[in-house]
Motif scaffolding. Structure first.
Motif, PDB file in Angstrom:
ATOM      1  N   CYS A 286      45.716  39.304  34.071  1.00 56.83           N
ATOM      2  CA  CYS A 286      46.353  38.007  34.280  1.00 56.83           C
ATOM      3  C   CYS A 286      46.361  37.729  35.770  1.00 56.83           C
ATOM      4  O   CYS A 286      46.055  38.610  36.581  1.00 56.83           O
ATOM      5  CB  CYS A 286      47.776  37.980  33.692  1.00 56.83           C
ATOM      6  N   ALA A 287      46.704  36.536  36.129  1.00 52.52           N
ATOM      7  CA  ALA A 287      46.713  36.145  37.541  1.00 52.52           C
ATOM      8  C   ALA A 287      47.634  37.060  38.346  1.00 52.52           C
ATOM      9  O   ALA A 287      48.754  37.353  37.923  1.00 52.52           O
ATOM     10  CB  ALA A 287      47.158  34.697  37.672  1.00 52.52           C
ATOM     11  N   GLY A 288      47.132  37.527  39.489  1.00 52.54           N
ATOM     12  CA  GLY A 288      47.924  38.377  40.365  1.00 52.54           C
ATOM     13  C   GLY A 288      47.834  39.854  40.061  1.00 52.54           C
ATOM     14  O   GLY A 288      48.381  40.679  40.795  1.00 52.54           O
ATOM     15  N   ILE A 289      47.186  40.210  38.957  1.00 52.76           N
ATOM     16  CA  ILE A 289      47.014  41.614  38.563  1.00 52.76           C
ATOM     17  C   ILE A 289      45.546  41.978  38.738  1.00 52.76           C
ATOM     18  O   ILE A 289      44.661  41.221  38.320  1.00 52.76           O
ATOM     19  CB  ILE A 289      47.445  41.848  37.097  1.00 52.76           C
ATOM     20  N   PRO A 290      45.238  43.129  39.326  1.00 53.40           N
ATOM     21  CA  PRO A 290      43.827  43.504  39.511  1.00 53.40           C
ATOM     22  C   PRO A 290      43.081  43.620  38.181  1.00 53.40           C
ATOM     23  O   PRO A 290      43.656  43.975  37.151  1.00 53.40           O
ATOM     24  CB  PRO A 290      43.921  44.872  40.209  1.00 53.40           C
TER      25      PRO A 290
END
Length: 682
Positions: A286-290
């Motif tokens: 998800c956005a913000g997670i590698p």
């Protein structure tokens, strides 16, 4: 090759999954099941293949099947998708009475991804070779070969191509190894998925990767951004010591993208020559997670070693220096090279600056991959006045350059490359050395002090692996070079060569024979300006000279035994040449006295140049019998029996008196071996 991957699924959810053809998705059914689940069933579209481990008794997964604590669903895709999410799979969960408790739905997109190299070493990059990720020596071995890009494609301001991080000419690509990214699948990957090429920091010190620009790449929006950031003349730099990981374009449909892998350094003490490059498919969370890797492919290269060429290989070019005092030498060498039919290149005084020792400054060798080879000169750390010649005059397109830099305090005469030789191919106790063995001179093993070839050069030679070095004792010589007492010449029989050794014993035997036949008053050095002639009787009556030569013979005999053992030689493979030596004082530090070391008494005939069947031999100026030099007669008798022709070159004033001979003042670039180094049994 199957690439297993554990996949998380949740009941009452629909997820999109990318599956690489050839990989296997493993789903722990119990872990993703609703509470109180006792049964499950699986449904999928025709392009999806699945099985259960352990295999249940039921023959069909379409009807409710008992759920065990360790039930694993194995999913594979048989071919690449034409469209995103064009395949489906659902897992249904049931309770005790087979009532539906929930279901997990997978939308599957299959892609084919393969990072490929010439793993079978036939000059062609084959698709998905199962051995591409490892290296094995031998004719049945595998693993790709990588050249050090140490030549220079530039005409002006030249420097080795390894010192520039861009491709200046398309011709430079032939010095690199091709790596191909092959993909097949829908027009684009699902949102957030991406391909990344990467390597370790350690490997990145030894290699760079460039990408080929193609029309397909340019028309892809994602790759346009990549090219904008890394474009250099059509071949953007993808991986380097500054960029260890880089996104690479995915091209829809059936596509191939070429990459060019450039070797930056040779194997050495701190580098075994092996390089790995990886390609990973990353999945978004998800956005913000590698992103996380869901598939990785790996290829391996071995950097090609630097290979020396022995006297038995065919010459290509002969190199000598022109100085103000070597006219006689130049004349003799010109005639010999012209008669032999090879090229002669003369280094003139503006370049050599009075340094005539062409052999000592450099050693010719080559590097080779399955489709390409080129000569590479190894520059000695001696750094005499010829120091600029290898770099300024030899480095160029398809002519490489390498050197090893040592601390000046560590460099001695033994670092000159008259002290670096290589044998022809040999077999020793059943072990085959089809590229011969490197020979270097060092101090005696038990010496508490003495000169040695500097460690950085020895480490480099050992690290090449394919010509395992042999260390001889050469520090007993004033100059200290192995070419002062040994050489190799071609032969039509036995091992197809002979080892020539300087032999004071053979010299005294010859002189005693002359004395016995009434030629005791025949003179050495007769007619030489500024040289006092000596009769055969004088030499045989000189007890001190005899003792000095007994010492020299002992030193040579030590090396004789080493060479017999390490090259698998018999006495029949060795020819003794009649050469005498004398000991001279070498001044040591103040208060420590003098060190006595040996030099040739008359021109050292073993220090010759070998051009096919023609030998260029220092003219010995020995005692004349019936108008002919007895030493020349003996030399011709020994060599002509092997079908070799002797040409005697006058190097007395311009080389011998300066403690060198014909071999010291010349160098030969030769053709490479027919044998391919990667076929060695290691």
């Amino acid at each position: 090759m199957i690439h297993p991957r554990t996949l998380r699924v949740d009941y009452d959810k629909t997820i999109s999954v990318v599956c690489v053809v050839g990989s296997e998705l493993n789903v722990n059914l119990n872990r993703s099941a609703p509470p109180s689940s006792r049964f499950f069933s699986v449904k999928c579209t025709p392009s999806v293949w699945c099985s259960i481990s352990p295999q249940p008794q039921e023959t069909s997964y379409l009807s409710p099947t008992p759920l065990n604590g360790n039930s694993v669903l194995l999913i594979t895709m048989t071919h690449a998708s034409e469209f995103e999410n064009d395949s489906k799979l659902s897992v249904w969960y049931y309770g005790e009475n087979k009532e539906v408790l929930g279901r997990a739905i997978l939308h599957l997109t299959a892609v084919e991804i393969s990072l490929d190299v010439d793993a079978d070493r036939d000059g062609v990059v084959e698709k998905d070779n199962p051995n591409k990720g490892s290296w094995k020596w031998g004719p049945d071995g595998h693993g790709a070969v990588l050249l050090v890009n140490c030549d220079s494609e530039r005409s002006f301001w030249k420097k080795p191509d390894t010192e520039q991080d861009y491709i200046s000419k398309v011709s430079d690509l032939k010095d690199m190894s091709v790596m191909v990214l092959r993909t097949k699948g829908p027009a684009k990957l699902p949102e957030g998925y991406k391909l990344t090429m990467h390597m370790s920091q350690g490997d990145a010190e030894s290699v760079r990767v460039f990408m080929s620009r193609s029309p397909e790449v340019v028309n892809n929006a994602q790759s346009k951004k990549l090219l904008y950031n890394y474009f250099v003349r059509g071949y953007p730099l993808v991986l380097s010591s500054e960029v260890l990981s880089q996104e690479v374009p995915y091209i829809g449909g059936v596509a191939e993208m070429k990459f060019y892998v450039e070797g930056l350094r040779f194997p050495d003490k701190d580098f075994d020559g092996l390089i790995s490059i990886n390609l990973s498919l990353l999945e978004p969370i998800c956005a913000g997670i590698p992103e996380t890797p869901i598939f990785t492919d790996k290829v391996m290269f071995r950097v090609a070693p630097w290979i020396m060429t022995p006297n038995t290989l065919k010459p290509v070019e002969v190199f000598i220096c022109s100085t103000s005092d070597n006219y006689q030498f130049l004349k003799g060498m010109r005639n010999l090279v012209a008669k032999s039919g090879y090229k002669l290149k003369i280094c003139h005084e503006y370049m050599n600056r009075g340094d005539r020792w062409m052999q000592d400054e450099l050693e010719f060798g080559y590097i080779e991959s399955p489709p390409h080879w080129f000569p590479v000169v190894l520059d000695s750390p001696r750094d005499g006045k010829l120091d600029d010649f290898p770099y300024n005059e030899l480095l160029g397109p398809d002519f490489g350059y390498v050197t090893r830099v040592a601390e000046r305090k560590d460099v001695s005469s033994l670092d000159s490359f008259g002290n670096l030789e290589v044998s022809p191919p040999v077999t020793v106790n059943g072990k085959n050395y089809p590229l011969g063995r490197i020979i270097i001179g060092v101090a005696f093993p038990t010496a508490t002090k003495g000169r040695n070839m500097t460690k950085v050069v020895q480490d480099f030679l050992w690290a090449q692996k394919v010509q395992e070095p042999i260390a001889l004792f050469s520090d007993w010589l004033l100059v200290g070079h192995v070419d002062e007492f040994m050489s190799f010449v071609p032969a039509p029989d036995r091992k197809h060569f002979r080892l020539l050794l300087a032999s004071p014993d053979a010299g005294y035997k010859l002189f005693r024979g002359l004395q016995k036949d009434g030629h005791g008053q025949a003179k050495l050095f007769e007619g030489l300006k500024y040289e006092e002639p000596r009769t055969v009787d004088d030499i045989l009556n000189d007890r001190h000279l005899q003792n000095e030569n007994n010492y020299v013979q002992s030193c040579i005999d030590w090396n004789r035994d080493v060479l017999k053992r390490e090259l698998g030689l018999d006495e029949e493979d060795i020819i003794d040449l009649p050469i005498l030596f004398k000991l001279v004082a070498e001044e040591e530090e103040e208060g420590k006295g003098n060190e006595y070391r040996a030099v040739a008494y008359y021109p050292d005939m073993v220090n010759m140049i070998v051009l096919g069947k023609n030998l260029g031999i220092p003219k010995p100026f020995g005692p004349k019998v019936n108008g002919r030099c007895a030493l020349e007669v003996e030399m011709c008798s020994l060599m002509e029996g092997l079908g070799l022709s002797c040409t005697f070159i006058d190097d007395f004033a311009s080389y011998h008196k300066l403690l060198g001979e014909v071999h010291c003042g010349s160098n030969v670039r030769r053709e490479p071996f027919d044998f391919k180094w990667w076929n060695l049994e290691m």
